[in-house]
Design a protein around this motif. Structure first.
Motif, short mmCIF file in Angstrom:
data_model
loop_
_atom_site.label_atom_id
_atom_site.label_comp_id
_atom_site.label_asym_id
_atom_site.label_seq_id
_atom_site.Cartn_x
_atom_site.Cartn_y
_atom_site.Cartn_z
N ILE A 14 0.81 -1.23 0.00
CA ILE A 14 0.00 0.00 0.00
C ILE A 14 0.83 1.27 0.00
N ASN A 15 2.05 1.23 0.54
CA ASN A 15 2.82 2.48 0.54
C ASN A 15 3.48 2.77 -0.81
N ASN A 16 3.23 1.94 -1.79
CA ASN A 16 3.75 2.21 -3.13
C ASN A 16 2.69 2.77 -4.08
N ILE A 17 1.64 3.35 -3.51
CA ILE A 17 0.65 4.03 -4.35
C ILE A 17 0.25 5.33 -3.63
N ILE A 31 3.70 4.34 -7.53
CA ILE A 31 5.10 4.80 -7.43
C ILE A 31 6.05 3.63 -7.18
N ASP A 32 7.31 3.93 -6.95
CA ASP A 32 8.35 2.93 -6.67
C ASP A 32 8.41 1.89 -7.79
N LEU A 33 8.86 2.35 -8.94
CA LEU A 33 8.80 1.51 -10.14
C LEU A 33 10.06 0.68 -10.38
MG MG Z 1 8.45 1.44 -1.52
#
Ligand code: MG
Ligand code: GN1
Length: 366
Positions: free
Chosen positions: A219-222, A234-236
């Motif tokens: 969840i912390n990558n959106i 994010i975090d691609l």
């Molecule tokens: Mg991340």
């Protein structure tokens, strides 16, 4: 902000003048900073030292990210969206490179910081989970017609056959002398070896297709907007050609957990069915048009697959002497293993219902 950090940041084509550089976020792999600029006009930037032990080919990784973001921006533009907020933007160096390699051989990269967003460490409501499902669904959908292949910069990343090969090697070496105390935990992995490998053969033989996927969809990558809608994935770093199931499964591992990924109180850890339903609905609304019947059939299983893989990876890193994940305490990887295993057993207990939910939405939305 150290002079060295500022010196490296100045290699990039930043608009405006740097005000400050501060550490940001909770990533386990890279070192992440935010570069703030003076005044309201110029944007801020996300600045990272990439972990070169894990990312052995940063130039190709950045090349992958450029291909993906370029494709996403075309799609966002076509539907009248905001290409600067709904897709990541790489900030190149002043000489036009996608990364900077410093004197110590460390790789640095930068991208625009998207303002006015919200990020979460846990899905605290079904509404948020629904928005997250839409976000990953749209991401996959926009990339579903991307023909250009990506470089496989992390061979075997979510490939359980590869993970078992690493596992077997680490168990033979037992570098930190920890194996003897871990009989029970090792059995958790071994008991599921056959079932997990059987599933992966469906990916290997093409029954389940390979597409452009994110591979780290916690969840912390959106980013979400202030109205609670999905904004930008994010975090691609881990964009790869893999199966969509890995993205769905990893989201389920992250969103549905009623506790923390590394909770030391196992009573708090379980799989929340309402969150599962909400994410699945959002995800399938965006993806049902292109997913195959096989992909849909294995969605529920993929949650177990990725959670199992995470149990294996945390435990393997503990046995290996903690070389991969950043740890905050000596037993951190073991605590993570126990918490993820608790989540896995909760999914196993609710598996029939999970399958029913997926089947209901895939029929309703088709
Ligand atoms: Mg991340
Ligand atoms: C890592 O970089 P970060 O913290 O978003 C890891 C994921 C794991 C995750 C566990 C490249 O993600 O695969 O699932 O930690 N990324 C890599 O939280 O190994």
């Amino acid at each position: 902000m150290t002079d060295n950090l500022k010196g490296i940041a100045l290699k990039f084509s930043i608009e405006g003048e740097i005000a400050d550089i501060k550490p940001l976020g909770e990533g386990f792999i890279n070192d992440t900073f935010i570069v703030t600029t003076v005044g309201e006009e110029a944007p801020n930037y996300l600045f990272q030292r990439k972990n070169k032990n894990i990312f052995k080919d940063v130039p190709s990784m950045m090349g992958n990210i450029l291909k993906v973001t370029t494709h996403l921006k075309k799609k966002v533009a076509a539907k009248g969206g905001d290409i600067m907020r709904e897709a990541m933007t790489i900030t190149p160096t002043k000489t036009g490179d996608l990364y900077f390699k410093d004197e110590e051989g460390e790789f640095w990269a930068m991208c625009l910081f998207i303002k006015d967003n919200l990020t979460y460490e846990a899905a605290d409501s079904p509404e948020l989970a629904y928005a997250g499902g839409k976000g990953i669904g749209k991401f996959q959908s926009m990339l579903s017609d991307m023909k250009e292949p990506l470089v496989d910069i992390l061979p075997g990343f979510h490939n359980i056959r590869f993970r078992f090969k690493q596992w077997d090697e680490v168990l033979i070496k037992d570098p930190a002398g920890r194996k003897a105390e871990l009989t029970e935990e090792i059995a958790w992995v071994e008991d599921r070896r056959k079932e997990m490998l059987e599933f992966w053969t469906l990916v290997e033989d093409g029954t389940i297709p390979t597409r452009v996927t994110h591979n780290d969809t916690k969840i912390n990558n959106i980013l979400f907007d202030k109205e609670g809608n999905d904004l930008c994935v994010i975090d691609l770093d881990t964009v790869l050609n893999s199966t969509v199931l890995n993205d769905y499964g990893d989201s389920m591992r992250s969103y549905t957990n009623t506790g923390l990924e590394d909770d030391d109180n196992l009573d708090r850890v379980s799989m929340d069915m309402d969150i599962f339903k909400a994410y699945t609905k959002g995800y399938l609304e965006e993806t049902v048009s292109f997913l195959t019947a096989f992909e849909m059939e294995y969605l529920a299983f993929s949650a177990r697959y990725i959670t199992f893989e995470q149990v294996l990876r945390f435990l393997m890193d503990y046995i290996d002497g903690d070389n991969y994940y950043k740890i905050k305490a000596p037993q951190h990887n073991l605590i993570r293993t126990h918490a993820q295993y608790k989540l896995l057993t909760s999914m196993e207990e609710q598996y029939e219902q999970m399958k029913q939910v997926v089947s209901k939405y895939s029929k309703e939305l088709s």
